[in-house]
Design a protein around this motif. Sequence first.
Motif, PDB file in Angstrom:
ATOM      1  N   ALA A   1       1.735  18.882   4.407  1.00 62.24           N
ATOM      2  CA  ALA A   1       0.671  19.224   5.524  1.00 62.24           C
ATOM      3  C   ALA A   1      -0.402  17.947   5.690  1.00 62.24           C
ATOM      4  N   GLU A   2      -0.666  17.741   4.240  1.00 62.13           N
ATOM      5  CA  GLU A   2      -1.806  16.655   4.450  1.00 62.13           C
ATOM      6  C   GLU A   2      -1.101  15.208   4.626  1.00 62.13           C
ATOM      7  N   VAL A   3       0.198  14.765   4.548  1.00 64.92           N
ATOM      8  CA  VAL A   3       0.523  13.570   4.526  1.00 64.92           C
ATOM      9  C   VAL A   3       0.375  12.621   5.726  1.00 64.92           C
ATOM     10  N   VAL A   4       0.312  13.225   6.872  1.00 67.61           N
ATOM     11  CA  VAL A   4      -0.081  12.534   8.313  1.00 67.61           C
ATOM     12  C   VAL A   4      -1.273  12.140   8.246  1.00 67.61           C
ATOM     13  N   ASP A   5      -2.297  13.012   8.073  1.00 65.43           N
ATOM     14  CA  ASP A   5      -3.447  12.591   8.118  1.00 65.43           C
ATOM     15  C   ASP A   5      -4.045  11.760   7.001  1.00 65.43           C
ATOM     16  N   ALA A   6      -3.340  11.746   5.768  1.00 67.75           N
ATOM     17  CA  ALA A   6      -3.629  10.851   4.617  1.00 67.75           C
ATOM     18  C   ALA A   6      -3.113   9.510   5.161  1.00 67.75           C
ATOM     19  N   ALA A   7      -1.866   9.412   5.747  1.00 73.80           N
ATOM     20  CA  ALA A   7      -1.209   8.222   6.000  1.00 73.80           C
ATOM     21  C   ALA A   7      -2.131   7.604   7.067  1.00 73.80           C
ATOM     22  N   ARG A   8      -2.602   8.197   8.128  1.00 75.45           N
ATOM     23  CA  ARG A   8      -3.560   7.747   9.188  1.00 75.45           C
ATOM     24  C   ARG A   8      -4.977   7.126   8.665  1.00 75.45           C
TER      25      ARG A   8
ATOM     26  N   VAL B   1      -1.820   2.100  -5.064  1.00 75.61           N
ATOM     27  CA  VAL B   1      -1.892   3.645  -4.458  1.00 75.61           C
ATOM     28  C   VAL B   1      -3.029   3.735  -3.496  1.00 75.61           C
ATOM     29  N   VAL B   2      -3.117   4.028  -2.379  1.00 78.96           N
ATOM     30  CA  VAL B   2      -4.175   4.080  -1.513  1.00 78.96           C
ATOM     31  C   VAL B   2      -4.663   5.494  -1.203  1.00 78.96           C
ATOM     32  N   ALA B   3      -3.556   6.398  -1.262  1.00 75.88           N
ATOM     33  CA  ALA B   3      -3.618   7.895  -0.938  1.00 75.88           C
ATOM     34  C   ALA B   3      -2.801   8.827  -1.839  1.00 75.88           C
ATOM     35  N   GLN B   4      -3.475   9.928  -2.512  1.00 79.17           N
ATOM     36  CA  GLN B   4      -2.524  10.980  -2.962  1.00 79.17           C
ATOM     37  C   GLN B   4      -2.706  12.230  -2.474  1.00 79.17           C
ATOM     38  N   VAL B   5      -1.745  12.905  -2.220  1.00 80.44           N
ATOM     39  CA  VAL B   5      -1.923  14.211  -1.656  1.00 80.44           C
ATOM     40  C   VAL B   5      -0.930  15.408  -2.345  1.00 80.44           C
TER      41      VAL B   5
ATOM     42  N   ARG C   1       0.955  -1.099   0.074  1.00 85.45           N
ATOM     43  CA  ARG C   1      -0.026  -0.070  -0.023  1.00 85.45           C
ATOM     44  C   ARG C   1       0.864   1.203  -0.004  1.00 85.45           C
ATOM     45  N   VAL C   2       0.441   2.347  -0.850  1.00 84.93           N
ATOM     46  CA  VAL C   2       1.585   3.249  -1.140  1.00 84.93           C
ATOM     47  C   VAL C   2       0.799   4.417  -1.009  1.00 84.93           C
ATOM     48  N   LEU C   3       1.152   5.450  -0.349  1.00 83.72           N
ATOM     49  CA  LEU C   3       0.871   6.843  -0.165  1.00 83.72           C
ATOM     50  C   LEU C   3       1.676   7.916  -1.222  1.00 83.72           C
ATOM     51  N   LEU C   4       1.118   8.528  -2.216  1.00 81.97           N
ATOM     52  CA  LEU C   4       2.036   9.629  -2.916  1.00 81.97           C
ATOM     53  C   LEU C   4       1.717  11.045  -2.673  1.00 81.97           C
ATOM     54  N   ALA C   5       2.908  11.742  -2.304  1.00 87.81           N
ATOM     55  CA  ALA C   5       2.653  13.284  -2.121  1.00 87.81           C
ATOM     56  C   ALA C   5       3.529  13.951  -2.997  1.00 87.81           C
TER      57      ALA C   5
ATOM     58  N   GLU D   1      10.250  17.561   6.281  1.00 88.93           N
ATOM     59  CA  GLU D   1       9.333  17.788   7.299  1.00 88.93           C
ATOM     60  C   GLU D   1       8.205  16.717   7.438  1.00 88.93           C
ATOM     61  N   ALA D   2       7.544  16.292   6.243  1.00 91.23           N
ATOM     62  CA  ALA D   2       6.629  15.284   6.217  1.00 91.23           C
ATOM     63  C   ALA D   2       7.148  14.045   6.691  1.00 91.23           C
ATOM     64  N   ALA D   3       8.398  13.685   6.223  1.00 89.40           N
ATOM     65  CA  ALA D   3       8.932  12.266   6.667  1.00 89.40           C
ATOM     66  C   ALA D   3       9.316  12.290   8.170  1.00 89.40           C
ATOM     67  N   GLU D   4       9.843  13.417   8.555  1.00 89.06           N
ATOM     68  CA  GLU D   4       9.870  13.547  10.182  1.00 89.06           C
ATOM     69  C   GLU D   4       8.628  13.383  10.859  1.00 89.06           C
ATOM     70  N   ASP D   5       7.674  13.989  10.254  1.00 94.71           N
ATOM     71  CA  ASP D   5       6.348  13.801  11.027  1.00 94.71           C
ATOM     72  C   ASP D   5       5.936  12.331  11.154  1.00 94.71           C
ATOM     73  N   LEU D   6       5.972  11.779   9.905  1.00 93.68           N
ATOM     74  CA  LEU D   6       5.546  10.218   9.724  1.00 93.68           C
ATOM     75  C   LEU D   6       6.462   9.336  10.959  1.00 93.68           C
ATOM     76  N   ARG D   7       7.775   9.669  10.652  1.00 94.31           N
ATOM     77  CA  ARG D   7       8.516   8.927  11.817  1.00 94.31           C
ATOM     78  C   ARG D   7       8.028   9.040  13.237  1.00 94.31           C
ATOM     79  N   ARG D   8       7.445  10.147  13.636  1.00 96.45           N
ATOM     80  CA  ARG D   8       7.154  10.519  15.033  1.00 96.45           C
ATOM     81  C   ARG D   8       5.655   9.903  15.105  1.00 96.45           C
ATOM     82  N   LEU D   9       4.762  10.259  14.011  1.00 96.38           N
ATOM     83  CA  LEU D   9       3.191   9.882  14.452  1.00 96.38           C
ATOM     84  C   LEU D   9       2.725   8.695  13.584  1.00 96.38           C
ATOM     85  N   VAL D  10       3.553   8.309  12.593  1.00 97.87           N
ATOM     86  CA  VAL D  10       2.986   7.105  12.082  1.00 97.87           C
ATOM     87  C   VAL D  10       4.043   6.317  11.820  1.00 97.87           C
ATOM     88  N   PRO D  11       4.653   5.765  12.819  1.00 99.82           N
ATOM     89  CA  PRO D  11       6.159   5.188  12.623  1.00 99.82           C
ATOM     90  C   PRO D  11       6.136   3.707  11.822  1.00 99.82           C
ATOM     91  N   GLY D  12       5.039   3.073  11.641  1.00105.03           N
ATOM     92  CA  GLY D  12       4.878   2.089  10.720  1.00105.03           C
ATOM     93  C   GLY D  12       4.908   2.195   9.282  1.00105.03           C
TER      94      GLY D  12
END
Length: 201
Positions: A37-44, A29-33, A3-7, A64-75
Amino acid sequence: MIRVLLAEDQGMMLGAIAQLLDLETDIEVVAQVGTGAEVVDAARASDPHIAVLDIEMPVRTGLEAAEDLRRLVPGCRVLIVTTFAGPGYCRRALDAGARGFLAKDGPVAELAHAIRRVHAGEQVVDPLLAAAALSAGSSPLTTREREVLAAAADGAPVMALAKRLHLSESTIRNHLSSATQKIGVRNRMEAVNKAKQNGWL
């Protein structure tokens, strides 16, 4: 299925990559943003295995989005795909937790292969970029020098920068002078350009 998210902030590019990846039998592809700023919400919301992020996006960069994902969506593992393939960007991407760093000028088959490798737990970085990132080293700039230099990128005069950053004009001049000397160039615009090329801004 992987499953892939594209930003990606360029809509045509985003749609083209999504269509081509959807042709792969093991990638969905399960999400496109279009903004960082939309990356974390889309990943969740979409629970991707891999987030493929551009670096230059509105509101928040891919780094910055990569850092957000590492903290908030670590999987969710991150793969950076960008036109900004300088060694400094590569190093910053890896420091931000990215598991891969590719230039956009490669074929989609290469991207699909990189997605599979990152999903399998590997780190995927172009060997030449990795070597260049190691030799370039980390940024010589302090946090404040980087902040002042970034603010100076639009060519604003010292007085305007001082008001914008709530610093004295002499402090602004000192930081710009120090940054210029550390980077080894003649003026602040050259410093801005070289710092951007190396991924320090």
